[in-house]
Design an enzyme around this catalytic site. Structure first.
Site, PDB file in Angstrom:
ATOM      1  N   CYS A  86      34.514  39.710  36.933  1.00 35.25           N
ATOM      2  CA  CYS A  86      34.446  41.054  38.075  1.00 35.25           C
ATOM      3  C   CYS A  86      35.339  40.709  39.309  1.00 35.25           C
ATOM      4  CB  CYS A  86      33.084  41.210  38.499  1.00 35.25           C
ATOM      5  SG  CYS A  86      32.811  42.541  39.502  1.00 35.25           S
ATOM      6  N   CYS A 107      34.006  42.152  42.661  1.00 37.07           N
ATOM      7  CA  CYS A 107      32.790  41.209  43.112  1.00 37.07           C
ATOM      8  C   CYS A 107      33.675  40.038  43.716  1.00 37.07           C
ATOM      9  CB  CYS A 107      31.797  40.647  42.005  1.00 37.07           C
ATOM     10  SG  CYS A 107      31.644  42.162  40.869  1.00 37.07           S
ATOM     11  N   ASP A 108      34.678  39.409  43.217  1.00 39.11           N
ATOM     12  CA  ASP A 108      34.753  38.034  43.411  1.00 39.11           C
ATOM     13  C   ASP A 108      36.164  38.030  44.129  1.00 39.11           C
ATOM     14  OD1 ASP A 108      32.254  37.248  42.948  1.00 39.11           O
ATOM     15  OD2 ASP A 108      32.929  36.991  40.665  1.00 39.11           O
TER      16      ASP A 108
END
Ligand code: NDP
Length: 316
Positions: free
Chosen positions: A136, A139-140
């Site tokens: 993701c 997200c990261d």
């Protein structure tokens, strides 16, 4: 806590499909109970800007869109609970929906459990997941400022992730196993014209290379193989992102309703009926073709109307 109520409708899942089903069944005075699952709001909560949801001329952030959808459903009486369904029993009416030790009863169930990112299945991928390996980007990506990154995949997800990652990383290399891309032309062109992105085709990731020093794990590289020549190489990178598609979240329904060979829920071609009367399915858990927020929302609306009509037929 288990209740002794036989609910009109229980909705399992809370992406665009589940929350649209909640809005419609709420407005039909069916008092839907929604179990939101592990990822309340679904996959859009891990995206950034959504540009293709009609009604938002200038785009909207994914988490914000899902927040609005939840509030809109709640306004009409949807009871949204952040709980995970781990078992169902559709063998008799009323249906049983289990949340740990809790049992909830319902005349109809709408399944909207969505899909999750696929992994390659390498043991090194599991070992370094969260320590340089991610599925993701939104997200990261932040953790990879000025670092070298590869993205695996040749579809829209891989292109989108790669583009997004260029906002953070020093360089982004897309590794694709074929020389033709599944990605739409516009997404592929955007990636190709991004000066920070390089594309390598006919190549697969064989192993994630990393270090585990003093209990601190980190990715240091990727062992790659050209599938045409068999040649192996090592690329030094700090981040490896997987963008190879999704798997439907339907394990909990195995043996209870008919699934396709690839795990997607089988529904009628014209509506959202599964093989069990009173159980309906919508969104990415049953759609492996379109998989868009708007199509998921549309099928959530269909499932709600199907459930409402089914309930009317029960009561004559
Ligand atoms: P896709 O199934 O379209 O693409 C998956 C990619 O990963 C393919 O290139 C596939 O290779 C590759 N792949 C799959 N398994 C492996 C493996 N084991 N090893 C190596 N490579 C692998 O999935 P996406 O998630 O990209 O897209 C799904 C849908 O969502 C599409 O309809 C897409 O248009 C849509 N989407 C739209 C977006 C947008 O409009 N903003 C953003 C993201 C997705 P191969 O081609 O060889 O099979």
């Amino acid at each position: 806590m288990s209740d002794n109520i036989v609910h009109n409708v229980i909705i399992i899942g809370s992406g665009p499909a589940g929350l649209t089903a909640a809005l419609y069944t709420g407005r039909a005075n069916l008092n839907p109970l929604v179990f939101e699952g592990l990822q309340p709001g679904g996959q859009l909560t891990i995206t950034t800007e959504v540009e293709n949801y009609p009604g938002f001329e200038h785009g909207i952030m994914g988490p914000e869109l899902m927040d609005i959808m939840r509030k809109q459903a709640q306004r009409f009486g949807a009871d949204c609970q952040f709980k995970l369904v781990d078992k169902v029993d559709f063998s008799a009416q009323p249906f049983k929906v289990y949340v740990g030790k809790e049992v909830h009863l319902a005349k109809t169930v709408i399944i909207a459990t969505g899909a999750s990112a696929k992994l390659l299945g390498l043991s090194s991928e599991t070992e370094f997941m969260g320590f340089g390996v991610s599925a993701c980007a939104t997200c990261d990506a932040f953790f990879f400022k000025d670092l070298r990154i590869i993205v695996i995949g040749g579809g829209d997800t891989a292109m989108e992730e790669a583009n997004y990652l260029t906002k953070f990383g020093k360089e982004v290399t897309i590794i694709h196993r074929r020389d033709e891309f599944r990605a739409s032309k516009i997404m592929l062109d955007r990636a190709k014209s991004n000066p920070k992105i390089r594309l390598i085709t006919n190549t697969v990731l064989e192993e994630v290379l990393g270090l585990n020093e003093n209990g601190k794990k980190r990715v240091t590289g990727a062992r790659l193989k050209n599938v045409k020549t068999g040649e192996e190489s090592v690329m030094e990178v700090e981040g490896i992102f997987l963008g190879i598609g999704h798997k439907p979240n339907t394990d909990v329904f195995k043996g209870q309703i008919d699934l396709e060979d690839n795990g997607y829920i089988k529904t009628s071609k014209v509506n959202t009926y599964t093989n069990i009367p009173g159980v309906f399915a919508c969104g990415d858990a049953q759609d492996h073709v379109y998989r868009q927020a708007i199509t998921a929302a549309g099928s959530g609306c269909m499932a709600a109307i199907d459930a409402e009509r089914y309930l009317e037929s029960l009561h004559g």
